[in-house]
Design an enzyme around this catalytic site. Sequence first.
Site, PDB file in Angstrom:
ATOM      1  N   SER A   1      13.293   9.023  21.380  1.00  0.00           N
ATOM      2  CA  SER A   1      12.994  10.206  22.192  1.00  0.00           C
ATOM      3  C   SER A   1      14.167  11.170  22.181  1.00  0.00           C
ATOM      4  CB  SER A   1      12.681   9.775  23.626  1.00  0.00           C
ATOM      5  OG  SER A   1      12.254  10.863  24.409  1.00  0.00           O
TER       6      SER A   1
ATOM      7  N   GLN B   1      16.493   3.921  24.023  1.00  0.00           N
ATOM      8  CA  GLN B   1      17.836   3.887  24.616  1.00  0.00           C
ATOM      9  C   GLN B   1      18.944   3.658  23.594  1.00  0.00           C
ATOM     10  OE1 GLN B   1      19.020   4.682  27.491  1.00  0.00           O
ATOM     11  NE2 GLN B   1      17.097   4.985  28.592  1.00  0.00           N
TER      12      GLN B   1
ATOM     13  N   THR C   1      -0.730  20.998  17.447  1.00  0.00           N
ATOM     14  CA  THR C   1       0.215  21.768  16.644  1.00  0.00           C
ATOM     15  C   THR C   1       1.617  21.168  16.757  1.00  0.00           C
ATOM     16  OG1 THR C   1      -1.083  23.774  17.020  1.00  0.00           O
ATOM     17  CG2 THR C   1       1.197  24.063  16.278  1.00  0.00           C
TER      18      THR C   1
ATOM     19  N   GLY D   1       9.163   9.292  23.597  1.00  0.00           N
ATOM     20  CA  GLY D   1       9.102   7.843  23.487  1.00  0.00           C
ATOM     21  C   GLY D   1       7.796   7.237  23.946  1.00  0.00           C
TER      22      GLY D   1
ATOM     23  N   HIS E   1      15.331  13.634  24.087  1.00  0.00           N
ATOM     24  CA  HIS E   1      16.167  13.974  25.243  1.00  0.00           C
ATOM     25  C   HIS E   1      17.136  12.871  25.643  1.00  0.00           C
ATOM     26  CE1 HIS E   1      14.105  11.789  28.677  1.00  0.00           C
ATOM     27  NE2 HIS E   1      13.234  11.619  27.708  1.00  0.00           N
TER      28      HIS E   1
ATOM     29  N   CYS F   1      10.657   6.685  35.061  1.00  0.00           N
ATOM     30  CA  CYS F   1       9.217   6.429  35.079  1.00  0.00           C
ATOM     31  C   CYS F   1       8.832   5.430  36.167  1.00  0.00           C
ATOM     32  CB  CYS F   1       8.760   5.902  33.716  1.00  0.00           C
ATOM     33  SG  CYS F   1       8.918   7.122  32.407  1.00  0.00           S
TER      34      CYS F   1
END
Length: 379
Positions: free
Chosen positions: A197, A177, A235, A69, A199, A324
């Site tokens: 994102s 979220q 990559t 994200g 995860h 974060c």
Amino acid sequence: MKYFDYAATCPLDRDAADIFIKASTEYFGNSQSLHEAGSAAANLLESCRQEFARLLDVEEAGVYFTSGGSEGNYLGIMALLSAKRKNGRHIITGAAEHSSVYNLMKKLEGEGWEVTFLPMDEDGIIKIDTFIKAVRPETVLVSIQHGNPEIGTLQPIQNIAGYCRSNGILIHSDFVQSFGKISMNSLARSVDALSISGHKFYGPKGTGVAYVNPKLAWKPYIDGTVHEKGFRPGTVNVPGIAAMTAAAQKAHSLIKQEHDRLKELRTIFADTLTELKSPYTIFGSEGDEQLPGIVGMALKGVEGQFVLLECDRKEFAISTGTACHTGLLSPAKTMAAMGINGKEAKEFFRISFGRKTAASDVVELGKLLASISGRVAAV
């Protein structure tokens, strides 16, 4: 440990993990290589791109794979700034945006851009009227997070996007979220750029998706970049993307079932606290304006950090805000955006439910919080 921090990260789905291993061992070629192994990886990558275009209901040409994200937010915003539709150096964003957006906005301010940070109302919502009043003739970009990661409120992105479209303003939204928790329908198509994102919906860490409207003539952030059509260097993580795609498919198939179950858990949790007559506040909204799996709250007179430590001691994992933000001395940004400051803001903590959250664990956590509150009040 009873885990109540799904808004921070989720465990990797077992089926997605199997896909990761299979792709890592059988589709290990560099997707840019011209040999057979590279072509096999490239074909798998494009299948994943097609699937995310379907899940998001957007054009495949605008789907790019990222490391998550934060990178998606950064590159998406910079892509839109390179493709702005009119002259001007004014940006509008939310006062409670994720740190990846907030820190970028502060950087842009240092480079001469003007940035307006919009507050939230008492329910954690950015009002349309507040947004419209902030718009100027020189406003070229809006970046508003869809789902708040601390209290779970959902912003009126489609309404904001409609206004932007009518006024030549590009709009980016952080969907980290909300993706996999509510139906996207035409939501993703209403914005010019978005990020998700892996995860957050039981995919692997280090994976994500960004969408940028393919009709925009954006420029690569780093000249000479060839991967992902110039969107990002490096990559491409084909095994991680394949696993994330499997996790997204499962999350999408379970949206209605999980939404209803999390809503019930939220009610059970609130009822437990009410029955025990514990003084508390749950921040946020209700109904379609709220992600039911995120509960941002406070116990009156008890610091959130103390609640976290006491819960951890009893083997319950909660948080005091986004991962974060952890470690900073300042209160959660959402509290400040809602006009809550000082001691009251420091009482904030977050509980978030997920697939393995049981009703019995929710009741037990409610009783523990009541116990913590009672012990502090008795001192």
